[in-house]
Structures are given as structure tokens and as C-alpha cells.
Design a protein around this motif. Sequence first.
Motif, PDB file in Angstrom:
ATOM      1  N   ARG B  83       0.846  -1.185   0.000  1.00 23.29           N
ATOM      2  CA  ARG B  83       0.000   0.000   0.000  1.00 23.29           C
ATOM      3  C   ARG B  83       0.883   1.237   0.000  1.00 23.29           C
ATOM      4  NH1 ARG B  83      -2.805   1.825   5.431  1.00 23.29           N
ATOM      5  NH2 ARG B  83      -2.621   3.679   4.149  1.00 23.29           N
ATOM      6  N   ALA B  84       0.228   2.390  -0.119  1.00 27.06           N
ATOM      7  CA  ALA B  84       0.944   3.660  -0.144  1.00 27.06           C
ATOM      8  C   ALA B  84       0.940   4.290   1.235  1.00 27.06           C
ATOM      9  CB  ALA B  84       0.297   4.605  -1.158  1.00 27.06           C
ATOM     10  N   TYR B  85       2.025   4.961   1.562  1.00 23.02           N
ATOM     11  CA  TYR B  85       2.168   5.668   2.844  1.00 23.02           C
ATOM     12  C   TYR B  85       2.468   7.133   2.534  1.00 23.02           C
ATOM     13  CZ  TYR B  85       2.251   1.026   4.829  1.00 23.02           C
ATOM     14  OH  TYR B  85       1.910  -0.242   5.193  1.00 23.02           O
ATOM     15  N   SER B  86       1.713   8.014   3.157  1.00 15.48           N
ATOM     16  CA  SER B  86       1.716   9.398   2.669  1.00 15.48           C
ATOM     17  C   SER B  86       1.690  10.457   3.752  1.00 15.48           C
ATOM     18  CB  SER B  86       0.493   9.597   1.773  1.00 15.48           C
ATOM     19  OG  SER B  86      -0.684   9.376   2.539  1.00 15.48           O
ATOM     20  N   ASP B  87       1.978  10.118   4.981  1.00 20.54           N
ATOM     21  CA  ASP B  87       2.009  11.147   6.018  1.00 20.54           C
ATOM     22  C   ASP B  87       2.929  12.286   5.577  1.00 20.54           C
ATOM     23  OD1 ASP B  87       2.491  12.717   8.256  1.00 20.54           O
ATOM     24  OD2 ASP B  87       2.369  11.027   9.631  1.00 20.54           O
ATOM     25  N   PRO B  88       2.439  13.528   5.592  1.00 21.51           N
ATOM     26  CA  PRO B  88       3.268  14.634   5.104  1.00 21.51           C
ATOM     27  C   PRO B  88       4.574  14.791   5.884  1.00 21.51           C
ATOM     28  CG  PRO B  88       0.998  15.350   5.456  1.00 21.51           C
ATOM     29  CD  PRO B  88       1.105  13.966   6.010  1.00 21.51           C
ATOM     30  N   GLY B  89       4.606  14.324   7.116  1.00 15.74           N
ATOM     31  CA  GLY B  89       5.810  14.484   7.917  1.00 15.74           C
ATOM     32  C   GLY B  89       6.702  13.258   7.922  1.00 15.74           C
ATOM     33  N   ARG B  90       6.418  12.267   7.074  1.00 17.03           N
ATOM     34  CA  ARG B  90       7.159  11.007   7.188  1.00 17.03           C
ATOM     35  C   ARG B  90       8.597  11.122   6.743  1.00 17.03           C
ATOM     36  NH1 ARG B  90       7.892   8.302   2.671  1.00 17.03           N
ATOM     37  NH2 ARG B  90       8.270   6.393   3.800  1.00 17.03           N
ATOM     38  N   ASP B  91       8.911  12.116   5.900  1.00 17.74           N
ATOM     39  CA  ASP B  91      10.307  12.364   5.508  1.00 17.74           C
ATOM     40  C   ASP B  91      10.627  13.826   5.803  1.00 17.74           C
ATOM     41  OD1 ASP B  91      12.717  12.922   4.116  1.00 17.74           O
ATOM     42  OD2 ASP B  91      12.350  11.198   2.806  1.00 17.74           O
ATOM     43  N   PRO B  92      11.587  14.082   6.672  1.00 20.58           N
ATOM     44  CA  PRO B  92      11.861  15.479   7.054  1.00 20.58           C
ATOM     45  C   PRO B  92      12.377  16.333   5.898  1.00 20.58           C
ATOM     46  CG  PRO B  92      13.489  13.986   7.994  1.00 20.58           C
ATOM     47  CD  PRO B  92      12.405  13.128   7.408  1.00 20.58           C
ATOM     48  N   ARG B  93      12.813  15.698   4.801  1.00 22.18           N
ATOM     49  CA  ARG B  93      13.355  16.498   3.697  1.00 22.18           C
ATOM     50  C   ARG B  93      12.256  17.112   2.841  1.00 22.18           C
ATOM     51  NH1 ARG B  93      16.844  11.685   1.327  1.00 22.18           N
ATOM     52  NH2 ARG B  93      14.916  10.677   2.024  1.00 22.18           N
ATOM     53  N   GLY B  94      11.049  16.620   2.950  1.00 27.66           N
ATOM     54  CA  GLY B  94       9.996  17.185   2.115  1.00 27.66           C
ATOM     55  C   GLY B  94       8.922  16.167   1.847  1.00 27.66           C
ATOM     56  N   ARG B  95       8.148  16.450   0.829  1.00 28.26           N
ATOM     57  CA  ARG B  95       7.001  15.606   0.565  1.00 28.26           C
ATOM     58  C   ARG B  95       7.414  14.375  -0.219  1.00 28.26           C
ATOM     59  NH1 ARG B  95       1.254  15.910   0.497  1.00 28.26           N
ATOM     60  NH2 ARG B  95       0.839  13.758   1.084  1.00 28.26           N
ATOM     61  N   VAL B  96       7.416  13.242   0.430  1.00 27.41           N
ATOM     62  CA  VAL B  96       7.756  11.985  -0.216  1.00 27.41           C
ATOM     63  C   VAL B  96       6.688  10.958   0.130  1.00 27.41           C
ATOM     64  CG1 VAL B  96       9.451  10.159  -0.497  1.00 27.41           C
ATOM     65  CG2 VAL B  96      10.222  12.480  -0.001  1.00 27.41           C
ATOM     66  N   VAL B  99       5.374   3.854  -1.866  1.00 26.60           N
ATOM     67  CA  VAL B  99       4.533   2.688  -2.078  1.00 26.60           C
ATOM     68  C   VAL B  99       5.341   1.471  -1.651  1.00 26.60           C
ATOM     69  CG1 VAL B  99       3.265   1.309  -3.755  1.00 26.60           C
ATOM     70  CG2 VAL B  99       3.300   3.797  -3.958  1.00 26.60           C
ATOM     71  N   ALA B 100       4.830   0.753  -0.657  1.00 23.33           N
ATOM     72  CA  ALA B 100       5.550  -0.389  -0.111  1.00 23.33           C
ATOM     73  C   ALA B 100       5.231  -1.647  -0.906  1.00 23.33           C
ATOM     74  CB  ALA B 100       5.194  -0.585   1.353  1.00 23.33           C
TER      75      ALA B 100
END
Lengths: 248, 248
Positions: B83-96, B99-100
Motif C-alpha cells: 500500500r501507499a504511505y503518505s504522512d506529510p511528515g514522514r520524511d523530514p526532507r519534504g514531501r515523499v 509505495v511499499a
Amino acid sequence: MIDVTAKPGHAPVFVTVDLVILTVRQDVLQVLLIERGNEPYLGFPALPGGHVRDGETLDQAALRELGEETGVDGRSLHLEQLRAYSDPGRDPRGRVITVAYLALGPGLPHPTAGTDATAARWVPVADVFDGPVPLAFDHAGILRDALERARSQLEHTTVAAAFCAEPFTVGDLRHIYEVVWGMPLDPSNFRRKVTNADSFLVPTGERRHPETGRPAALYRRGAARLLLPPLLRSGDVTRPGPVVVTPH
Amino acid sequence: MIDVTAKPGHAPVFVTVDLVILTVRQDVLQVLLIERGNEPYLGFPALPGGHVRDGETLDQAALRELGEETGVDGRSLHLEQLRAYSDPGRDPRGRVITVAYLALGPGLPHPTAGTDATAARWVPVADVFDGPVPLAFDHAGILRDALERARSQLEHTTVAAAFCAEPFTVGDLRHIYEVVWGMPLDPSNFRRKVTNADSFLVPTGERRHPETGRPAALYRRGAARLLLPPLLRSGDVTRPGPVVVTPH
DNA sequence: TCAAAAGTGTTGGCCATACACCCATGC
DNA sequence: GCATGGGTGTATGGCCAACACTTTTGA
């Protein structure tokens, strides 16, 4: 901040969510479709959906689009992620990856057209595949996957109740199964299974009086999300296997 | 071409794939982890993965990363989208958005480190959650979801055979189930089920002679992808319900 | 002859299907 | 009364867990 790894060949892409919103109306399984108001596929039917916004999760985007397209908030229906679709050629405008969501709800009102849509309407799923006009983009494949997911979920989970407006009768619930699976079920055995399943149905104590016949007990959705034991489609149902990546 | 809808608030995002590669080695379920060679989470264990390239589907990206990280091509193992994982804060570098993918394979060789990794190694899944160092990003949650998916898939599909190098015995296959589910199974009943299931196992006619004991018949994977009837975990297994979007 | 693992047979209980039958109501 | 759907009872058959038992090998 946005420049995570600015290497060539790793261009950022646009991400959208697309919604397969299913309901049972007039004894038929129906899906909510819009008519596209922009190129490409102008005038073609399509699944509702739209771009993910900056601070948003995919789930939030799906909920927002749901409200924008149908005017219904997510509290009364079931919403779950289906999967991502990523064919590089699926959108002629450029690289757009979409994450599809499956929404199940009771007979919803006729929707009001959203911003991207010139029209939104319920269409029997049978008509979508047999009809003369195909769906835009790869939406036919998405709908196909969503239908199979929905049919399969009825077996193992309590989502069928999401199709019923509360309160509902055992007959209402059975009707959902019969329409979604496209087969008649034995009323007495069905009743036994769903009433024996723990926390699936909670009786309200009220009864509904049909036009003719014995009044039926009314229920609300219970807390259980999983249906144990499962309620399996009997007979020679051809189930698809898991979606597996095959090289080449 | 790339400017699909250049409205504010619809910025393009980076999309990655992350791989949960599982195998059974030395009687334990193990997952392939890398040690991060860059910030953020430098030095932390993480799932292998990387950016989707321009002309690539997500499936192709997953297959490519699989080869780069493990040196194994996808032919001999099972790969499917999780599935896809999309928390806006999941990567501190930006919006990433990621898809697992779930990959299952027989005991693979010790991997060679890839470009983004300073080290790649097999780690027992029990150690991942109990260990002192947490996984980078939201990878612990992804691994948890992948494990549940794998355990559930063993019930309904023939993927367990993907854990076995061909040819294999019924005992080998049962061992997979016992390790992944973490419970002993009755050898005789297990045998009956898997040999009765249509096209699950195809006998080679050969036998394998263990150090001690009666030689066992050898099999290869059959064409069936679905296991009918399913091979259910008995007893009071707590199964999670479907991942549902809840508003608010 | 013993240990170990493969493989077979049997039995009792549970559950699902099929179907007969009763119940409550409007007309 | 009768049609209509709700709801209960029951028996037959199939499947499954449990477990006793036999087979085949190396040491």
C-alpha cells in the motif's frame, strides 16, 4: 526542502486519488461517475478524484474529494485504500500516479457536480462495462479491481452493513449480499450466520412493518469489523489470485 | 507536459518504493534491512528502496531496487504491492510518498550493499521490534503491515512455496508456515491439505534423503495461485480488520 | 534395534446446506 | 383466508482436528 534528491531521472510526479464509490440503489450495484469537463477525455465518464494537496495525507485527500463530489462526509460510509496505479502512459498530460480508494455507502442522494465535473451521476456497474462509452484513463481497470475487492470484503468483514442506512433489517443486509455477489442466498442460513457473528448486528428492539408480511427486527452496525466465521460465496466462484508483479 | 495543473497547493511530490523482503533462514523469519548512509536517520536501519524513475511503473521500480539491493532478479520470488504511505511528515526532507512492496523468497545469499546503503543484512523480525535501534522513517509500521499481509496470504494463497527453494518437501513447506505463523502444525493434516489442493504441488518423482529418517518426496511449485480450500490459522488468532479511513 | 521423519487411517465433532415448517401482518 | 416476507427447527453430508499407527531410512 523540496529538493530531496535532484538527480536526473528522478523528476517529481503528480499524485492524485481516485474514488470508486459504490452503493446499492433500486436493487442494482451502482458506481458514482463524473463526466469530464476538461481535456483529455473531455466528455468521457470517469471516476471522481483529484490532486493531493500539500499538507494532506492520501486518506485526507480521499475524504475531501468524497465530500466535494457527493456532499457526504465520510462518517457514514466505509473508505479504504485500494492500490496505486502508475503506468507512465496512463495520463497523456504527463507523469501522474494515482492511488485508488474504495468507498461503500448506503443509497446516497443524487450528487451535486464538483469543480472538475460537469455532471456526476450513479451508473449501474453492469452498464459501465457493457455501455458504448468507455471510462477515461485506466479507470475501467480500477473499477474492476474495486469490485473484486468489495465482493471479497463481504466474505471476511462486516462492510456490507456500510451499504445499509441504519436502522436496517436482516433482509436489507441479505439484499446487499445478493446484489453485490449477483446470486440468491438462503434467507434462513444467512440469518443464522450474521446473527451468530459476534458484534456484527446490535438489535434496536424496534421493528419495521413492511407493506405486507411479518414485521422485521431492526439492527444497527456493531463494533466488529471482521466477520468470524467468514461468510463464503459458495459454489464455483472464480476468484482472482493476488495481484503479483511478474518481471518482463 | 509535466505541468498538469500548476495550481498552488498542488505541488508535485517525490515518489519512492520501499521493499519488505522476507525470507526464512535458520528457522527464523528474517527481513532484509540496510543501514542508511545519508541523512536523515544516518546509521539507522531501514527498508531498502528508492526513487521511481521517469519512465518506470512502480512495479518496475520495485523489481529494479530488488535487483540492486540483493542481486536477485524477480523471477524466483514473489512480489506484490502492499500500500501507499503518505504522512506529510514522514520524511523530514519534504514531501515523499512511498509505495511499499512485499517480497517473499527462499533463503537468499548475503546481499551486496547498494548505492544508498552502507550495509545490507538479514535481521530476524523479532529483533527488529525488540531491538534497541528503531527503524528509520515510518518503516516499522510498514514492516508490521507487511508481516500481517504475509501471514494472511499464507492462508489463502500458495505464496508459502515462494519461500522454498525448488525442489522442496512437504516438511519444508510446513516449516515455512510454522515459522511465519509462529505455531506448530499437525504434520499429517498439513500434508493432506496441501497435497489435496489442486495444482499447488507437482511431484518431481525424486526423493530427498535426510540425515536420519524416511526419505521425503520432492515437489515443485504448481500453477495454482489460490489455495482452495484455504489453510486457516486455527485457534484464537487475533486478526486485524481492514485498514479503514476514519475521518477526524 | 532405535531414533527420526514421512506418510496413512480412523474417528468424533462441528458446521453448512437444504428444506420443512411456523409466525405475524396487510389486504 | 391468503399472500408475503420474517424467523425457527432439523437432518444429512462434508470437512477438520486429533491422534494412533505404519513405513522407510541412517546410525
